[in-house]
Write a protein that holds these residues in place. Sequence first.
Motif, PDB file in Angstrom:
ATOM      1  N   GLU A  78       0.819  -1.225   0.000  1.00 56.38           N
ATOM      2  CA  GLU A  78       0.000   0.000   0.000  1.00 56.38           C
ATOM      3  C   GLU A  78       0.846   1.267   0.000  1.00 56.38           C
ATOM      4  OE1 GLU A  78      -3.899   1.788   2.106  1.00 56.38           O
ATOM      5  OE2 GLU A  78      -2.638   0.480   3.311  1.00 56.38           O
ATOM      6  N   LYS A  79       1.946   1.216   0.725  1.00 55.56           N
ATOM      7  CA  LYS A  79       2.825   2.388   0.825  1.00 55.56           C
ATOM      8  C   LYS A  79       3.492   2.680  -0.516  1.00 55.56           C
ATOM      9  CE  LYS A  79       5.356   4.224   4.686  1.00 55.56           C
ATOM     10  NZ  LYS A  79       6.061   3.959   5.902  1.00 55.56           N
ATOM     11  N   GLU A  80       3.923   1.616  -1.186  1.00 50.77           N
ATOM     12  CA  GLU A  80       4.555   1.805  -2.497  1.00 50.77           C
ATOM     13  C   GLU A  80       3.555   2.341  -3.512  1.00 50.77           C
ATOM     14  OE1 GLU A  80       7.981  -1.688  -2.476  1.00 50.77           O
ATOM     15  OE2 GLU A  80       5.883  -2.276  -2.656  1.00 50.77           O
ATOM     16  N   TRP A  81       2.312   1.851  -3.414  1.00 49.46           N
ATOM     17  CA  TRP A  81       1.273   2.353  -4.306  1.00 49.46           C
ATOM     18  C   TRP A  81       1.011   3.833  -4.049  1.00 49.46           C
ATOM     19  CZ3 TRP A  81      -0.462   1.517  -8.779  1.00 49.46           C
ATOM     20  CH2 TRP A  81      -0.589   0.237  -9.301  1.00 49.46           C
ATOM     21  N   ALA A  82       0.968   4.205  -2.772  1.00 46.26           N
ATOM     22  CA  ALA A  82       0.699   5.610  -2.428  1.00 46.26           C
ATOM     23  C   ALA A  82       1.744   6.512  -3.085  1.00 46.26           C
ATOM     24  CB  ALA A  82       0.704   5.779  -0.918  1.00 46.26           C
ATOM     25  N   GLN A  83       2.995   6.127  -2.994  1.00 43.75           N
ATOM     26  CA  GLN A  83       4.072   6.919  -3.596  1.00 43.75           C
ATOM     27  C   GLN A  83       3.955   6.905  -5.121  1.00 43.75           C
ATOM     28  OE1 GLN A  83       6.240   8.883  -1.965  1.00 43.75           O
ATOM     29  NE2 GLN A  83       6.824   9.565  -4.013  1.00 43.75           N
ATOM     30  N   ARG A  85       1.270   6.511  -6.936  1.00 39.17           N
ATOM     31  CA  ARG A  85       0.141   7.357  -7.365  1.00 39.17           C
ATOM     32  C   ARG A  85       0.529   8.820  -7.369  1.00 39.17           C
ATOM     33  NH1 ARG A  85      -3.561   3.455  -4.874  1.00 39.17           N
ATOM     34  NH2 ARG A  85      -3.347   4.399  -2.830  1.00 39.17           N
ATOM     35  N   LEU A  86       1.285   9.214  -6.352  1.00 30.62           N
ATOM     36  CA  LEU A  86       1.721  10.615  -6.250  1.00 30.62           C
ATOM     37  C   LEU A  86       2.566  10.999  -7.467  1.00 30.62           C
ATOM     38  CD1 LEU A  86       2.045  13.216  -4.498  1.00 30.62           C
ATOM     39  CD2 LEU A  86       4.082  12.196  -3.544  1.00 30.62           C
ATOM     40  N   ASP A  87       3.427  10.080  -7.880  1.00 30.93           N
ATOM     41  CA  ASP A  87       4.357  10.387  -8.965  1.00 30.93           C
ATOM     42  C   ASP A  87       3.751  10.256 -10.358  1.00 30.93           C
ATOM     43  OD1 ASP A  87       6.263  10.807  -7.060  1.00 30.93           O
ATOM     44  OD2 ASP A  87       7.080   8.772  -7.144  1.00 30.93           O
ATOM     45  N   HIS A  88       2.724   9.441 -10.505  1.00 36.75           N
ATOM     46  CA  HIS A  88       2.278   9.099 -11.863  1.00 36.75           C
ATOM     47  C   HIS A  88       0.819   9.390 -12.188  1.00 36.75           C
ATOM     48  CE1 HIS A  88       6.017   6.831 -12.754  1.00 36.75           C
ATOM     49  NE2 HIS A  88       5.995   6.598 -11.455  1.00 36.75           N
ATOM     50  N   ALA A 113      -0.795  21.523  -1.831  1.00 40.63           N
ATOM     51  CA  ALA A 113      -0.606  21.702  -0.386  1.00 40.63           C
ATOM     52  C   ALA A 113      -0.217  20.373   0.257  1.00 40.63           C
ATOM     53  CB  ALA A 113      -1.891  22.237   0.240  1.00 40.63           C
ATOM     54  N   LEU A 114      -0.858  19.293  -0.199  1.00 40.15           N
ATOM     55  CA  LEU A 114      -0.549  17.977   0.359  1.00 40.15           C
ATOM     56  C   LEU A 114       0.885  17.581   0.046  1.00 40.15           C
ATOM     57  CD1 LEU A 114      -3.790  15.961  -0.510  1.00 40.15           C
ATOM     58  CD2 LEU A 114      -3.155  16.923   1.681  1.00 40.15           C
ATOM     59  N   LYS A 115       1.377  18.036  -1.095  1.00 44.39           N
ATOM     60  CA  LYS A 115       2.751  17.690  -1.483  1.00 44.39           C
ATOM     61  C   LYS A 115       3.775  18.604  -0.806  1.00 44.39           C
ATOM     62  CE  LYS A 115       5.234  15.906  -5.430  1.00 44.39           C
ATOM     63  NZ  LYS A 115       5.511  15.975  -6.852  1.00 44.39           N
TER      64      LYS A 115
ATOM     65  N   PHE B  92     -11.948  10.383  -3.704  1.00 45.30           N
ATOM     66  CA  PHE B  92     -10.861  11.361  -3.856  1.00 45.30           C
ATOM     67  C   PHE B  92      -9.853  11.201  -2.727  1.00 45.30           C
ATOM     68  CE2 PHE B  92      -9.287  15.599  -2.483  1.00 45.30           C
ATOM     69  CZ  PHE B  92      -8.338  15.758  -3.478  1.00 45.30           C
ATOM     70  N   THR B  93     -10.373  11.072  -1.502  1.00 44.76           N
ATOM     71  CA  THR B  93      -9.469  10.914  -0.356  1.00 44.76           C
ATOM     72  C   THR B  93      -8.587   9.683  -0.541  1.00 44.76           C
ATOM     73  OG1 THR B  93     -11.175  11.872   1.038  1.00 44.76           O
ATOM     74  CG2 THR B  93      -9.399  10.730   2.176  1.00 44.76           C
ATOM     75  N   LEU B  94      -9.199   8.595  -0.990  1.00 45.97           N
ATOM     76  CA  LEU B  94      -8.423   7.358  -1.147  1.00 45.97           C
ATOM     77  C   LEU B  94      -7.472   7.424  -2.338  1.00 45.97           C
ATOM     78  CD1 LEU B  94     -11.215   4.769  -0.329  1.00 45.97           C
ATOM     79  CD2 LEU B  94      -9.308   5.414   1.121  1.00 45.97           C
ATOM     80  N   SER B  95      -7.766   8.313  -3.300  1.00 41.18           N
ATOM     81  CA  SER B  95      -6.866   8.432  -4.455  1.00 41.18           C
ATOM     82  C   SER B  95      -5.621   9.247  -4.114  1.00 41.18           C
ATOM     83  CB  SER B  95      -7.602   9.088  -5.630  1.00 41.18           C
ATOM     84  OG  SER B  95      -7.722  10.486  -5.421  1.00 41.18           O
ATOM     85  N   LEU B  96      -5.634   9.885  -2.947  1.00 44.33           N
ATOM     86  CA  LEU B  96      -4.478  10.689  -2.541  1.00 44.33           C
ATOM     87  C   LEU B  96      -3.304   9.765  -2.206  1.00 44.33           C
ATOM     88  CD1 LEU B  96      -6.352  13.248  -0.277  1.00 44.33           C
ATOM     89  CD2 LEU B  96      -5.392  13.682  -2.526  1.00 44.33           C
ATOM     90  N   PRO B  97      -2.108  10.299  -2.301  1.00 46.60           N
ATOM     91  CA  PRO B  97      -0.936   9.426  -2.133  1.00 46.60           C
ATOM     92  C   PRO B  97      -0.657   9.065  -0.671  1.00 46.60           C
ATOM     93  CG  PRO B  97      -0.233  11.651  -2.576  1.00 46.60           C
ATOM     94  CD  PRO B  97      -1.708  11.657  -2.682  1.00 46.60           C
TER      95      PRO B  97
END
Lengths: 231, 325
Positions: A78-83, A85-88, A113-115, B92-97
Amino acid sequence: MIDVQHIDHSFTIGKKGRENEVPVLKDVSLSVAKGEIACIVGRSGSGKSTLLNLISGYISPTKGRIVINGTDVTGFNEKEWAQFRLDHFGFIFQSFQLIPGLTTYENVEMPLALKGIKPSERKQKVQDMLKRVGLENHAAHYPNELSGGQQQRVSIARALILNPSIILADEPTGSLDSETEHEVLELIQQLNRERGITFVIITHDDEVASIGHSKFQLHDGVLKGGITVEV
Amino acid sequence: MPDSGLLYKEWRQNKVALVITILVFILGNPLSILNMYLIYQGCVTGKENWVGPCVFSVDYLNSSFISLFWIWGVVLAVSQLGIERSKSFFDFTLSLPYTRGQIFHAKFLTGGMVIVVPQLIGYVLSVLLIMLLKPDQAVYFHNYSLGMIIVSMLAYSLVMAGGALTGNSFAQLLVSFTVAISPFLLISLPVINLEILFGGSIDFIHGPVPKWVQYFIPIIYVDSKWAENSPYYLVIPAIMTIIFYIIGYISFVKMSNERNGYFFLWKPLNRPVQIIVIIIGIMGFGYFGFTASESFAGYLIGMGTGAVIGFLISYFAIYKKMKLL
């Protein structure tokens, strides 16, 4: 860019010891090139949203492999996916999913802001993006003060603000009338041409599918064939 | 520590509910004392209209404004989970990194901070006010003010756990309320029915039950009487808060949250819960029928009615998908 190889996905139902596997996707393979608009078409229950959830990393395939931008993401946690998603990735939703208490400007600003990007830098980026989607005069409006088409444009601006290479869109015009649908589709095509962003669009609507460079038809979890068309 | 960006998002998304809660928590306690002082002043200035002597008493067992603070724990939890889901911006919340664990922690930390810190500020302000106004007596002031922080955290974590298990605000509230009264539903109600069926009295329910046992029933904290007992009893709601937090966390991380609207996110819960609701309906209405008619026929009619009502409620609540707002 996106390479889905022989994906199976099934849900398990029933009591322990007497479980039944309900297949949702069966041996699905597809390939989406960089800068392409790919439409995944199918009726409700055909498995198209499951396929999008697999590409987004919300669920893992029972079998098969997914490679995105050269990275095998199949075994990601899940953590790798989160990163990743942020990048791609950027996401567009059918119901827009704008935060009601925030203005157009603030909704688009949120990912920045989140970034952790500085406010001064954020301001310029948001203003440019709002101008690009034709909403510079609606920056101070709240979602309930905007039309459906405008809300979806805000949603597109929010998805694009971090410059993702891929936008995943789940029925992006599903809540819009035909005139507004046309506007939003035109915007997607323009952004694709200008920025070379890859779009993967889930739809059951033939008009939406018509903007795709490639079209994949899903029927009861089976891919009935991919068609590449000149748009 | 959750990501600051997520905390920022929680704050912006729930700003109205959070700001109102903060103001209520900071001002509620001092205003209660001021209100008691003004009543006392009213007595002093218009003594002829009052019966008895004028006593400036800060009495938290009688009509204190902070006795309703736990409601704000419920409001926050519904705002942060149920409404977010019902308003369809959960995807949307879940799509956040961020991982689901990070998202839940950010929500819980935001709610927890808003419950604890402003109440502590309100408590300090109240202590200063008491030092300034010098009441004749302060009844259960410290016990109640500090205990209410734990009680509102209990309400918050219980409803957060309810929200993490369910697909809409209505289901979140219903499940939370049911859990809050579950010891009564699962122990007392069957025992009462056994008494009706077999006659006599079952000592277990009427006998001397240790005082601390009742503190395992979350609904008990709605009544301010807990403040009369030793503050050590507050360890029980504190432990329950932690348990509900763990349940909420695991549910949030493990269950499918996307595109929902169903009653339970984990569908295998549907059938057993429906059966339990029907059984509770049978026992509850059976008991009601028996006490209303004082006859066994009334008991049977009540049971039949309860079965139908239990079935209908559980069917429409659990199996009919709620339309997302």
